[in-house]
Structure formats: structure tokens, C-alpha cells
Motif scaffolding. Structure first.
Motif, PDB file in Angstrom:
ATOM      1  N   ASN A 275       0.827  -1.202   0.000  1.00  0.00           N
ATOM      2  CA  ASN A 275       0.000   0.000   0.000  1.00  0.00           C
ATOM      3  C   ASN A 275       0.859   1.248   0.000  1.00  0.00           C
ATOM      4  O   ASN A 275       0.676   2.148   0.799  1.00  0.00           O
ATOM      5  CB  ASN A 275      -0.932  -0.006   1.227  1.00  0.00           C
ATOM      6  CG  ASN A 275      -1.937   1.116   1.162  1.00  0.00           C
ATOM      7  OD1 ASN A 275      -2.243   1.624   0.088  1.00  0.00           O
ATOM      8  ND2 ASN A 275      -2.431   1.542   2.304  1.00  0.00           N
ATOM      9  N   THR A 311      -2.589  -2.624  -3.470  1.00  0.00           N
ATOM     10  CA  THR A 311      -3.490  -1.486  -3.645  1.00  0.00           C
ATOM     11  C   THR A 311      -2.722  -0.187  -3.865  1.00  0.00           C
ATOM     12  O   THR A 311      -3.301   0.810  -4.247  1.00  0.00           O
ATOM     13  CB  THR A 311      -4.394  -1.274  -2.410  1.00  0.00           C
ATOM     14  OG1 THR A 311      -3.581  -0.869  -1.323  1.00  0.00           O
ATOM     15  CG2 THR A 311      -5.150  -2.519  -2.051  1.00  0.00           C
ATOM     16  N   ILE A 338      -5.651  -3.811  -7.006  1.00  0.00           N
ATOM     17  CA  ILE A 338      -6.629  -2.745  -7.166  1.00  0.00           C
ATOM     18  C   ILE A 338      -5.934  -1.520  -7.718  1.00  0.00           C
ATOM     19  O   ILE A 338      -4.895  -1.101  -7.215  1.00  0.00           O
ATOM     20  CB  ILE A 338      -7.263  -2.375  -5.804  1.00  0.00           C
ATOM     21  CG1 ILE A 338      -8.015  -3.581  -5.258  1.00  0.00           C
ATOM     22  CG2 ILE A 338      -8.203  -1.182  -5.947  1.00  0.00           C
ATOM     23  CD1 ILE A 338      -8.692  -3.319  -3.944  1.00  0.00           C
ATOM     24  N   THR A 339      -6.498  -0.969  -8.777  1.00  0.00           N
ATOM     25  CA  THR A 339      -5.956   0.277  -9.301  1.00  0.00           C
ATOM     26  C   THR A 339      -7.079   1.294  -9.381  1.00  0.00           C
ATOM     27  O   THR A 339      -8.172   0.989  -9.833  1.00  0.00           O
ATOM     28  CB  THR A 339      -5.335   0.089 -10.691  1.00  0.00           C
ATOM     29  OG1 THR A 339      -6.277  -0.598 -11.524  1.00  0.00           O
ATOM     30  CG2 THR A 339      -4.044  -0.694 -10.628  1.00  0.00           C
ATOM     31  N   ASN A 340      -6.787   2.499  -8.923  1.00  0.00           N
ATOM     32  CA  ASN A 340      -7.784   3.575  -8.936  1.00  0.00           C
ATOM     33  C   ASN A 340      -7.099   4.799  -9.533  1.00  0.00           C
ATOM     34  O   ASN A 340      -5.872   4.836  -9.669  1.00  0.00           O
ATOM     35  CB  ASN A 340      -8.250   3.829  -7.504  1.00  0.00           C
ATOM     36  CG  ASN A 340      -9.539   4.642  -7.441  1.00  0.00           C
ATOM     37  OD1 ASN A 340     -10.103   5.038  -8.481  1.00  0.00           O
ATOM     38  ND2 ASN A 340     -10.008   4.914  -6.247  1.00  0.00           N
ATOM     39  N   ILE A 476      -9.277  -2.319   1.219  1.00  0.00           N
ATOM     40  CA  ILE A 476      -9.907  -2.375  -0.099  1.00  0.00           C
ATOM     41  C   ILE A 476     -10.960  -1.280  -0.208  1.00  0.00           C
ATOM     42  O   ILE A 476     -11.038  -0.571  -1.211  1.00  0.00           O
ATOM     43  CB  ILE A 476     -10.505  -3.775  -0.343  1.00  0.00           C
ATOM     44  CG1 ILE A 476      -9.373  -4.738  -0.658  1.00  0.00           C
ATOM     45  CG2 ILE A 476     -11.534  -3.758  -1.477  1.00  0.00           C
ATOM     46  CD1 ILE A 476      -9.783  -6.166  -0.840  1.00  0.00           C
ATOM     47  N   SER A 479      -9.175   2.139  -0.491  1.00  0.00           N
ATOM     48  CA  SER A 479      -8.521   2.368  -1.788  1.00  0.00           C
ATOM     49  C   SER A 479      -9.506   2.798  -2.854  1.00  0.00           C
ATOM     50  O   SER A 479      -9.131   3.423  -3.829  1.00  0.00           O
ATOM     51  CB  SER A 479      -7.834   1.107  -2.304  1.00  0.00           C
ATOM     52  OG  SER A 479      -7.210   0.423  -1.295  1.00  0.00           O
TER      53      SER A 479
END
Lengths: 485, 250
Positions: A275, A311, A338-340, A476, A479
Motif C-alpha cells: 500500500n 493497492t 486494485i488500481t484507482n 480495499i 482504496s
């Protein structure tokens, strides 16, 4: 009393007690000069008071690295890294860090709060206090260390291992990820600063999860971390890497190498929660994470299991792999990426089947939101002699919004007709129906997304050790905040 | 004071008028049925009450328990006591029934300024309510609605209702897809929730559900308007004559 004395000794180790070994270095600076050439490597090696063989090893790596070209095959875009614009060594002191939590980015503190991280630990993560100052409060670490020693388990920094267990380090370092394996691993071999070392003796089951949090010397290993874990015959260890809290970090480029070795009937379970700072909404300032992780199942019936929850970072380039040499050995890879916003992840695994009746399982869950790109890239290779090899791969992608991307790039090479290789892939979106259904039961938009995504990742999350899983679940949700609506 | 008070409600979906002036008032403890042909706007009414996006209120007002409902987001309405039993309950892969219900219960408790529910007390309460709806422990451990039969899904909706104890229950075609036995279980579950403080709006196409859940009032919705209101005998009349009169009138 004994524990306190132990702590004091360990603090000395960190803060310069190492000089007692009699090495002298004429370089007094805490930071290596900018850039990378042979003198930088001499500098690092001298600072760490390393034996000649390791300096040679590093120099050889550097020679090879100079001839290599940065890879471009991954589906990630970033500005060229200026390798001459980096300090390759800085002493583990945080003079320029914030003086108190008041000086720390309030966003970061909000995240700590949501994750329920104790204040003392927050200070450590935010860089307010140096790790050595925290040792006294973490007496639990020294207690654990004693218990491990009793079983003959070695758990220390790799620098310490070079001094205390040179035979093990020489034998295994670079034996799974060769020096010139790839551009970033090669760079790491030349300039790695520190990392973890674990040795589990024959027949020993490590009585606790080993985590860097409990390991003294673990902090400030910097951008070129090196980890080596060896599980001798019939042993077992579960290792936790990372932290669910975003760590304050000044280094943009991270190029770690992790090597795992299991001998006959041994098992390593390696869990990661990554993270690091992903950058702002446009990806500015985020970490570039180019890491090489690989495990060799050398022994018969041995097993290596990778579980990762990724993340963070602006760019993730990571393929934890298993080389299944021993007959009946088992490799597993469970991943949530996870990609944001503007994050990019190109991650997956390689399962190399060499031994007979080797088995591998791959479960990858990619979640994209914002404008992010998420790629699964995996290789399953069955060599000629791998009779009866089996692989099962499942790649699921979840899209949130309509500006993000998910890509699946599976490579399968089978040279043995008795092998069985299965691949399943799905792509789905969080539907309006699902969101509304959750809202109609009183959940907020953010709770709904978190719940649905955690459900999607469930098969991977259940592989995480308990204490990690609870935090990872919250992570999760955090994120993906602001990804819907 | 009425628990729900709808006045002059006009609703458009994608620019197309669906509801064209609805007036409806439900007192606490009352059960109202809304019947009507397909496409009359029954489901639209239920979604507007629950606050679904994409349903644009162009005129009128809805007051619920002293609140201006149209000012509230869907989740706010839910914690304020509005519950919608879906015609087509939605699957949530990987999310177990227990986890989902617990989140929902805690969301409500939070809105009421209470802490999270005690895990053991919650488990006991849900199990007891599930039993009356013939919902097994095994079903509660499965992901919400995933692989459920039509009957299981509807029973599960009623379980949500029983656990969340809403002030207004909106049941959208809860009888669709149910066989006789399942209809009985579901109706018994609904009847068990009848309470002087709780109102219900039962939306249905057929009269048969109203044999089991006896309404205080029946409204006929056709062409986006309530054409007629009567007692439970109106449902029987509709069963005999169909909706033809109302469709033509519209």
C-alpha cells in the motif's frame, strides 16, 4: 530485565554498534553521492562492512546491468527513470522527517484512523519517530525473537545474515533470481541496501507468522530491498510482508528482490499487502514498484504459496513466481490488484513446471476504477519432463466506471502431452442493480462498493492470515473511496 | 398523521412520463395494495419510494414519517425505515447473507447513534427469524441470492425485512415466480410483521397474494394514475373482470 538488556543490544546494532566489528570506513557521510558508478558500490559495501565476496558479487552485477536495457514490454507508461539522479545509500536516520503527527498529511492520518492503527505505530509509519526509538515499546519483538532462537530459526536483516551466516547467504543468494535475471533485479543485486533473511531448520514449524513489523532493523531498508527465505526439509513458515497503512516514503523507485527456497516437504507461505503511495489523482508523486519475487520448490513435495493484495504504488510491475523443480511440488498464487485514479498495475505470475506431478493454482482478481489500467500477465510453462503436471488458472477482472481498463495476457507453453492446463477468465462490472440493492438496505455508496469488491476478492482474501485479512478488507474499501458516483 | 403521504407525484424515466399525478396516503398500521396491468407504473412507484437513480420526479411531493423523502438519498431512506422487497433480488457474489445483513443492521444502528450489534446476539436473532421462513443456516452462509431459486430469493427478501424491522414495507411483485407453498411461507412471513406501527404497500399483478395478505385498501394503477380505490373486495372484482376497463380508460 533480560528482555531490556536484549533491546538495548539490538538498538546498538542499529545505531552504529556495528563498528565494534572493527571495520573502518573513511567515508563519514550518511548519504552516498548522487548517481551510480563503481565507487557508489564500493561506498555501499564499505558502509555495510561487507566481506570481499559480496562486494565482488555486487560489482559483477553492476557490470552486467550497464549492458542491459530497461524493459518496455509491460503495459505501463511512466517517465524515464534517471538512474543517475538517485542516492543509492542513505543512513537509516530521519533527520528531515516531521517532528510530530501535527506535521503529517492529515489525509494519511485519516487513513490510519480508519485502519485502526495505534498511535505509536502511526508515528513510526509516518516517520515521526525512528524505528530504534520505538524498540523499547515493542518489547514483544524481543520476546518473540527469543522464542525463535530457541527453535533455531534465524530471522534477521540480510546484512546481519551476511555477517552471522555467510555460508547460507553465499549458497542461496542469487540462486533463485540470478544476478542478471532482469534489469531491475540486476540493479538490486548491485546496490541492495537491506532486507530480511529467514532460515527455518529441518523439521521446524515456525510457531508464529513472521512479519517485518516484528523484525528489528526492518525499517529504512530503502528502495532496494533484498529478502531471502530458506525453508529446510520438512519445515514450515508463514511470512508477512508490508503493512496495510500507507507508509511515508521519499523514494520514488523501488526495485526489490525476494528469493524463496523450499527443500523436501518444506512449505513457505508468503503474504504481501502493498500500500505504497499511489500518487495524487493524476498519479503525480507515486511510487514505481518494480519487484522480482520468485520461489524455487527444490525439494520433493515442497510448496510455495504467494498471496498478495496490491493497492498502492503508481506503477506496479510484479510477477511472484514458482519454479516447481521437486517432484510433486506445489505452487500457488493468489492475487488481488486494485488500481484507482491514474494507477497502473501489470502483475501476475509464472509457474514453471519441471518436476513430475507438479501442481499450480493461480487465482487473480484485478479491480480497476477511475482511469486506471490493470493487467494480468502470467506464464504457465510445462517442461518436457513434467509428467502429470497440472495447472488451474482463474483470472477475474472487475471494472468500476467506464474509463478504466482490464487486460489479461496469459501465456501457456506445454511440452508434455500428459499435462493438464485450465484457464478461466471473466470480466464484470459492478452493476447499478447491485449498488442500488445495497443502498436500499441502508449501506452507503462506499460501503456498498467495499462489500461488493471484497466479495469479488473473497477467494484470495481467505488465503491471507487472519490478522492481515481484517485490515486488508478495510483497505480495499479505502482504496476505492470516491470511485463511484 | 399519515406515515406516507404522496401528493400530485409525476415521474419521468429517460424523459418519458410514467407516473402522472399520484395521490396516496397510508396511515400507520395500514396495508395498501396497488394492482394494475403491466406497464402501469407499479414498479416505478416502488423505485421512486426507495430512491433509485434515473427516476426523475418532475412534480409533486412525498412525505414519510415527517421527512421530505425526495430530499433523501436511497441509503438515508433505508435507515429512516423504508424497505423495498425487490421483484428481482440482486446477486452479490462472495458476500454472505450474514455479512450483508450485519452491515445493513449496523448501518441503521449507526444512524440511530448506536454502536455495532453484538455478534452473538445478531446471529441468534437472524437464525430465529430465518427459521420461520424455512431458511437454513446453509443458505445464510451462501452468497446473497447467488444460485438461489426464485422462492429462496423471495423468502430471503422477507428475511431482510424481518431483520431490519422497517416502518414502511414496499413489496414489489413479491408473489411473482412463487409456487403455492412458497407463497404461503412468504405471506405468513409478511403477516407476522403486521404491526400497528408498521405500514405496507403491496404491489401485485394478481389477486392471489391478497388472499393471504389481506389489505385495508386496494388501489388500481393504470396509465400512471390511480383509477380507483376500494376495499379488499375490489381485488376480487379485478380478478373477475381483468384490467381491460382501466386500460381502455387510460
Amino acid at each position: 530485565m533480560a528482555a531490556t538488556a536484549d533491546t538495548v543490544r539490538q538498538v546498538e546494532d542499529v545505531t552504529g554498534g556495528a563498528y565494534k566489528y572493527g571495520f573502518v570506513t573513511d567515508i563519514e557521510a550518511d548519504v552516498a553521492p548522487l548517481g551510480l558508478d563503481e565507487s557508489t558500490i564500493h561506498f555501499i559495501s564499505a558502509k555495510k562492512e561487507e566481506p570481499a565476496w559480496l562486494l565482488e558479487w555486487r560489482l559483477k552485477a553492476f557490470q552486467q546491468w550497464k549492458r542491459m536495457v530497461e524493459p518496455e514490454w509491460a503495459k505501463v507508461n511512466y517517465q524515464r527513470i534517471d538512474y543517475q539522479g538517485i542516492h543509492y545509500y542513505s543512513a537509516p536516520k530521519q533527520k528531515d522527517g516531521p517532528k510530530s503527527l501535527d506535521e503529517v498529511d492529515p489525509e494519511l492520518l485519516k487513513t490510519y484512523e480508519k485502519l485502526g492503527i495505534p498511535l505509536r505505530e502511526q508515528e513510526l509509519l509516518a516517520g515521526v519517530v525512528a524505528v530504534d526509538a520505538v524498540f523499547d515499546s515493542v518489547s514483544v519483538a524481543t520476546t518473540y525473537k527469543k522464542e525463535l532462537e530457541k527453535k533455531g530459526i534465524v530471522f534477521c536483516s540480510i546484512s546481519e545474515a551476511v555477517r552471522e551466516h555467510p555460508e547460507l547467504v553465499r549458497r542461496y543468494l542469487g540462486s533463485v533470481v540470478p544476478v542478471a535475471d532482469n534489469y531491475f533485479a540486476c540493479l538490486n543485486s548491485a546496490v541492495f541496501t537491506d532486507g530480511s533473511f529467514v532460515y527455518i531448520p529441518k523439521g521446524v514449524r515456525c510457531p508464529m507468522e513472521l512479519s517485518t513489523y516484528f523484525r528489528i532493523n526492518a525499517q529504512n531498508t530503502g528502495q532496494f530491498e533484498r529478502t531471502l527465505i530458506i525453508a529446510d526439509e520438512g519445515s514450515y513458515v508463514s511470512y508477512l510482508e508490508g503493512c496495510t497503512a500507507p507508509q511515508r516514503d521519499e523514494n520514488q523507485l523501488h526495485a526489490a528482490v525476494v528469493e524463496l527456497v523450499t527443500l523436501d516437504d518444506a512449505q513457505i507461505k508468503y503474504s504481501t499487502v502493498q500500500n505504497w503511495y499511489p500518487g495524487d489523482e493524476n498519479g503525480k508523486g507515486g511510487i514505481y514498484n518494480f519487484v522480482t519475487k520468485r520461489g524455487a520448490c527444490r525439494g520433493k513435495r515442497s510448496k510455495i504459496s504467494w498471496t498478495q493484495v496490491e493497492t498502492g504504488s503508481a506503477i506496479t510491475w510484479k510477477y511472484p513466481s514458482c519454479i516447481l523443480q521437486g517432484d510433486d511440488s506445489v505452487g500457488e498464487f493468489y492475487s488481488v490488484a486494485i488500481t484507482n485514479n491514474a494507477q497502473q498495475a501489470d502483475t501476475g505470475t509464472k509457474m514453471i513446471h519441471i518436476g513430475r506431478n507438479t501442481r499450480s493454482t493461480i487465482v487473480s482478481k484485478g479491480i480497476s476504477a477511475g482511469r486506471a489500467d490493470n493487467t494480468y500477465r502470467g506464464l504457465v510453462r510445462i517442461s518436457k519432463k513434467a509428467d502429470g503436471a497440472r495447472n488451474y488458472t482463474q483470472c477475474d477482472s472487475l471494472l468500476i466506471g467506464d474509463k478504466c481498463g482490464a487486460h489479461t495476457v496469459p501465456y501457456i507453453e506445454s511440452k508434455n502431452p500428459t499435462a493438464r492446463v485450465e484457464h478461466e477468465a471473466t470480466t464484470s462490472k459492478i452493476s447499478e442493480d447491485q449498488l442500488f440493492y445495497c443502498l436500499s438496505r441502508g449501506l452507503t455508496q462506499e460501503q456498498a462498493v467495499s462489500l461488493i469488491v471484497n466479495g469479488f476478492c473473497k477467494e484470495v482474501m481467505k488465503e491471507l492470515p487472519m490478522e492481515f485479512a481484517v485490515e486488508a478488507q478495510k483497505l480495499i474499501g479505502i482504496s476505492l473511496e470516491g470511485s463511484v458516483g | 398523521m399519515a406515515l406516507l403521504e404522496i401528493e400530485g407525484l409525476h415521474v419521468e424515466v429517460g424523459g418519458k412520463p410514467i407516473l402522472k399525478g399520484i395521490d396516496l396516503s397510508i396511515e400507520p398500521g395500514e396495508v395498501h395494495a396497488i394492482m394494475g396491468p403491466n406497464g402501469s407504473g407499479k414498479s416505478t412507484l416502488s423505485y421512486v419510494l426507495a430512491g433509485r437513480d434515473g427516476y426523475e420526479v418532475t412534480a409533486g411531493s412525498i412525505r414519510f414519517d415527517g421527512h421530505d423523502l425526495l430530499e433523501m438519498a436511497a441509503d438515508e431512506r433505508a435507515v429512516a425505515g423504508i424497505f423495498l422487497a425487490f421483484q428481482y433480488p440482486v446477486e452479490l457474489p462472495g458476500v454472505t447473507g450474514m455479512t450483508f445483513l450485519k452491515e445493513a443492521v449496523n448501518a441503521r444502528r449507526k444512524a440511530e447513534g448506536e454502536g455495532d450489534i453484538d455478534a452473538m446476539a445478531f446471529l441468534k436473532m437472524v437464525r430465529a427469524k430465518a427459521k420461520t421462513l424455512s431458511i437454513t443456516d446453509e443458505m445464510l452462509k451462501r452468497a446473497v441470492n447467488v444460485g438461489f431459486s426464485g422462492g429462496e430469493k423471495k423468502r430471503n427478501e422477507i428475511l431482510h425485512m424481518a431483520v431490519l424491522e422497517p416502518k414502511l414495507c414496499v413489496l414489489d411483485e413479491t408473489d411473482s415466480g412463487l409456487d403455492i407453498d412458497a407463497l404461503k411461507i412468504v405471506s405468513d412471513g409478511v403477516n407476522a410483521l403486521r404491526d400497528p406501527g408498521r405500514s405496507m404497500l403491496v404491489i401485485t399483478h394478481y389477486q392471489r397474494l391478497l388472499d393471504h395478505i389481506e389489505p385495508d385498501k386496494v388501489h388500481v394503477l393504470a396509465g400512471g394514475q390511480i383509477r380507483r380505490t376500494g376495499g379488499k373486495e375490489l381485488a376480487l372484482e379485478l380478478e373477475r373482470n381483468g384490467y381491460a376497463d382501466f386500460v381502455e380508460a387510460a
